[in-house]
Every structure is written in C-alpha cells, then in structure tokens.
Motif scaffolding. Structure first.
Motif, PDB file in Angstrom:
ATOM      1  N   ARG A 124     -39.731 -26.298 -60.656  1.00 39.08           N
ATOM      2  CA  ARG A 124     -40.473 -27.253 -59.707  1.00 39.08           C
ATOM      3  C   ARG A 124     -41.834 -26.967 -59.487  1.00 39.08           C
ATOM      4  O   ARG A 124     -42.601 -27.940 -59.179  1.00 39.08           O
ATOM      5  CB  ARG A 124     -39.819 -26.820 -58.189  1.00 39.08           C
ATOM      6  N   THR A 132     -37.113 -35.321 -57.516  1.00 33.25           N
ATOM      7  CA  THR A 132     -35.765 -35.649 -57.273  1.00 33.25           C
ATOM      8  C   THR A 132     -35.156 -35.392 -58.324  1.00 33.25           C
ATOM      9  O   THR A 132     -33.867 -34.802 -58.486  1.00 33.25           O
ATOM     10  CB  THR A 132     -35.475 -36.816 -56.446  1.00 33.25           C
ATOM     11  N   ASN A 139     -34.760 -31.972 -59.568  1.00 30.44           N
ATOM     12  CA  ASN A 139     -33.859 -31.269 -58.603  1.00 30.44           C
ATOM     13  C   ASN A 139     -32.311 -31.467 -59.230  1.00 30.44           C
ATOM     14  O   ASN A 139     -31.315 -30.421 -59.118  1.00 30.44           O
ATOM     15  CB  ASN A 139     -33.873 -31.584 -57.160  1.00 30.44           C
ATOM     16  N   GLU A 140     -32.061 -32.966 -59.412  1.00 34.59           N
ATOM     17  CA  GLU A 140     -30.705 -33.135 -59.698  1.00 34.59           C
ATOM     18  C   GLU A 140     -30.392 -32.676 -61.213  1.00 34.59           C
ATOM     19  O   GLU A 140     -29.281 -31.975 -61.299  1.00 34.59           O
ATOM     20  CB  GLU A 140     -30.639 -34.713 -59.864  1.00 34.59           C
ATOM     21  N   VAL A 163     -38.352 -33.242 -50.871  1.00 35.48           N
ATOM     22  CA  VAL A 163     -37.341 -33.814 -51.789  1.00 35.48           C
ATOM     23  C   VAL A 163     -35.830 -33.701 -51.226  1.00 35.48           C
ATOM     24  O   VAL A 163     -35.441 -32.543 -50.760  1.00 35.48           O
ATOM     25  CB  VAL A 163     -37.099 -32.966 -53.400  1.00 35.48           C
ATOM     26  N   ASP A 165     -32.687 -34.079 -52.195  1.00 35.26           N
ATOM     27  CA  ASP A 165     -31.821 -34.557 -53.433  1.00 35.26           C
ATOM     28  C   ASP A 165     -30.122 -34.594 -52.838  1.00 35.26           C
ATOM     29  O   ASP A 165     -29.951 -34.421 -51.927  1.00 35.26           O
ATOM     30  CB  ASP A 165     -31.874 -33.503 -54.571  1.00 35.26           C
ATOM     31  N   SER A 166     -29.412 -35.008 -53.988  1.00 33.68           N
ATOM     32  CA  SER A 166     -28.041 -35.233 -53.537  1.00 33.68           C
ATOM     33  C   SER A 166     -27.195 -34.107 -53.074  1.00 33.68           C
ATOM     34  O   SER A 166     -26.179 -33.989 -52.215  1.00 33.68           O
ATOM     35  CB  SER A 166     -27.111 -35.853 -54.637  1.00 33.68           C
ATOM     36  N   VAL A 178     -39.354 -40.347 -49.599  1.00 32.39           N
ATOM     37  CA  VAL A 178     -37.783 -39.633 -49.499  1.00 32.39           C
ATOM     38  C   VAL A 178     -36.931 -40.714 -49.293  1.00 32.39           C
ATOM     39  O   VAL A 178     -35.848 -40.865 -49.847  1.00 32.39           O
ATOM     40  CB  VAL A 178     -37.740 -38.580 -48.449  1.00 32.39           C
ATOM     41  N   THR A 231     -36.075 -42.670 -52.106  1.00 27.97           N
ATOM     42  CA  THR A 231     -35.274 -41.962 -53.095  1.00 27.97           C
ATOM     43  C   THR A 231     -33.871 -41.748 -52.855  1.00 27.97           C
ATOM     44  O   THR A 231     -32.643 -42.269 -53.540  1.00 27.97           O
ATOM     45  CB  THR A 231     -35.685 -40.609 -53.543  1.00 27.97           C
TER      46      THR A 231
END
Ligand SMILES: Nc1ncnc2c1ncn2[C@@H]1O[C@H](COP(=O)(O)OP(=O)(O)O)[C@@H](O)[C@H]1O
Ligand SMILES: [Mg+2]
Lengths: 150, 123
Positions: free
Chosen positions: A35, A57, A60-61, B54, B56-57, B86, B89
């Motif tokens: 990151r 993102t 991160n995923e 971020v 994220d999921s 954000v 996304t």
C-alpha cells in the motif's frame, strides 16, 4: 511532467512500461508495504482522487484475496503508457490452491468462505482489463489488472 | 496505539476508524462494541470513516456484520464521513450495506439518532 522512464518491453506490444516493483504480501507484513509503495508511486503522477481510490481499492482486494485464499504471494505495480495515455498495471501472484471455477468466482456474491464475494467482480468494474490465470492443482493464481487513468 | 477510538455521547457511541485498520483490530473493535452496547444500553453507534481512504469489500463486510450484530442488540448503526471517491468505489462493488444508515457528518448522524443538543455539549 512525469519523470518516469517508460520503455518498450519485448513481451508487451500493447503499451510501454517502467520496470514493475514487486512487494511480498503475507501474514507477517500484511498489506502495509504494498500500500505504501503504490501510494508513493501515485503521488508522482497526475491522477484524480477517484482513480487513485479505485487503484488503492484494487490493491486491497487483490492483497486480501492472497492473504485469505492463498496465505502469501506478491503484488507488482508499474506505471504504463500508450501514446498520450497513462495507466497502471498491477499483477498479483501466489502459489496457493488456485481458483477451481473462474466463472463462479467472478459472479458477485460468490465466496468460497463466508466473504461478501465482491472482490473480483468489483475489480472488474474498476479496471479496464483483468486477466486471471489459475491452475487448480496447487498451481496458484496469477491476476493481471490494467487501468487507464481518466 | 489501537487504530480506532470510541467516544461516548450519552447513549450513543461515536467510533472513529483510522486509515490502516487491520483484521485483528477490526475483530476486537466489533467485540468491544458488542459488549459496550449491551452493557451500557447504547441505542446508536456512529462510525466515522473520514480518515479511511479505502473502503474495500473486506471493511464493508465488517461494517455490515457490525450493523447486523448491533441491530440484534437494538442499536442503530450510522456511517458518516465517506468521501466522494470512496462512494464511487462502493458503487463499483454494488455494496448495498443493508441495515446500515448513512449521514454526511457526525452532526447529521446525531440528528438522525435524536441526540439532544444538551448531550452533545457535555463532550
Ligand atoms: N488468490 C486466490 N487464490 C485462490 N482462490 C481465490 C483467490 N482469489 C480469489 N479466489 C477465489 O475467488 C472467490 C471470489 O473472490 P472475491 O470476489 O474476492 O470474494 P471473497 O474474497 O469475498 O471470497 C474466493 O472466494 C476464492 O474462492
Ligand atoms: Mg476477496
């Protein structure tokens, strides 16, 4: 404005690229190193906040998937160019169990454990091109993501 | 230092999450909130994400678990502080976050939870 050197690599006819920088992802170091590397790289180019949020993102995923589904692996990051266009290329690589059913894995809501199952479908929506190579019998997973900047 | 802080405002909790929260800290935050909400009869939890760049999921999943857990304890979850990038996304993820309320900022969330002006001034 970018001082970065983009070169034509022999294996890519599609775009010019700088040398990718690779960082390990594992349970000890987590996602912090990759990151911060990506965040530093993005600071050197002109990029919208929406693009940079999407890229962070995606990182991160991919990183969470390595940690969660494979245990450890590495993520590489490079700025790419094509004519006037600037973009980024991210690859995520591990030698875990692989993805048995790719079509299934890309369906929103599918998760092997009890995750949300939105990581891979989300990456597809945020990126311009996603390639996944996965060999089931312990051959691991290789994911390549291209995103052009708006 | 833990990557979150919890601030009581009467029977409402204000939770701020810092940028790089890891899974272990997230899990302990959820535990802590579960205990605090049931012991102190908390009726609302405001989660402030303004320091998070971020969502994220993975984080979304925890926020959703948190909201589901708190709903069972009769407390409402309100998420505040999402930046425009954000939000964009989150749209790409098709994350609906059912059962979670959103507000623009803490003030608006306090209005949603009907927290009196007097309680707000105590802190
Ligand atoms: N690096 C990986 N190695 C093995 N399986 C993976 C990997 N990445 C994704 N998968 C598989 O694809 C599925 C969908 O991934 P994703 O959309 O990110 O959802 P989630 O991570 O929430 O399960 C995962 O449940 C897992 O089975
Ligand atoms: Mg995932």
């Amino acid at each position: 404005m970018s001082q970065r050197k983009l070169v034509k690599l022999p294996d890519s006819q599609m775009y010019d690229t700088e040398c990718p920088v690779c960082v390990p992802v594992n349970k000890t170091v987590g996602l912090a190193p990759i990151r911060s590397l990506v965040r530093c790289s993005l600071e050197e180019i002109t990029i919208s906040s929406v693009d940079s949020a999407a890229i962070m993102t995606i990182i991160n995923e991919l990183g969470h998937n390595i940690l969660r589904h494979a245990g450890r692996g590495k993520i590489c990051f490079a700025v790419i160019g094509h004519g006037e266009r600037l973009g980024i290329r991210i690859t995520a690589e591990d030698s875990g169990s692989g993805i048995p059913d790719l079509a299934m894995a890309l369906k929103p809501g599918f998760s092997r454990d009890d995750g949300l199952g939105l990581g891979l479908p989300g990456i597809r929506n945020m990126a311009d091109d996603v390639r996944i190579a996965s060999l089931v019998s312990g051959g691991g997973t290789f994911i390549e993501v291209l995103k052009w900047l708006s | 230092m833990v990557p979150f802080s919890i601030f009581p405002l009467g029977d409402v909790l204000l939770v701020s999450i810092q940028e790089e929260i890891d899974d272990v800290s997230l899990a302990s935050l959820l535990d802590l909130l579960g205990i605090t909400v049931s012991q102190r009869r908390i009726r609302g939890v405001i989660v402030d994400l303004k320091d998070v760049d971020v969502v994220d999921s993975f984080l979304a999943e925890h926020l959703w678990s948190l909201a589901s857990m708190l709903a069972l304890l009769h407390a409402q979850t309100v998420i505040v502080g999402l930046s425009v990038p954000v939000v964009m996304t989150l749209l790409d993820f098709d994350i609906a976050l059912k059962g979670v309320e959103f507000a623009l900022d803490v003030e608006q969330a306090l209005d949603k939870l009907n927290v009196s002006k007097k309680t707000r001034q105590v802190t």
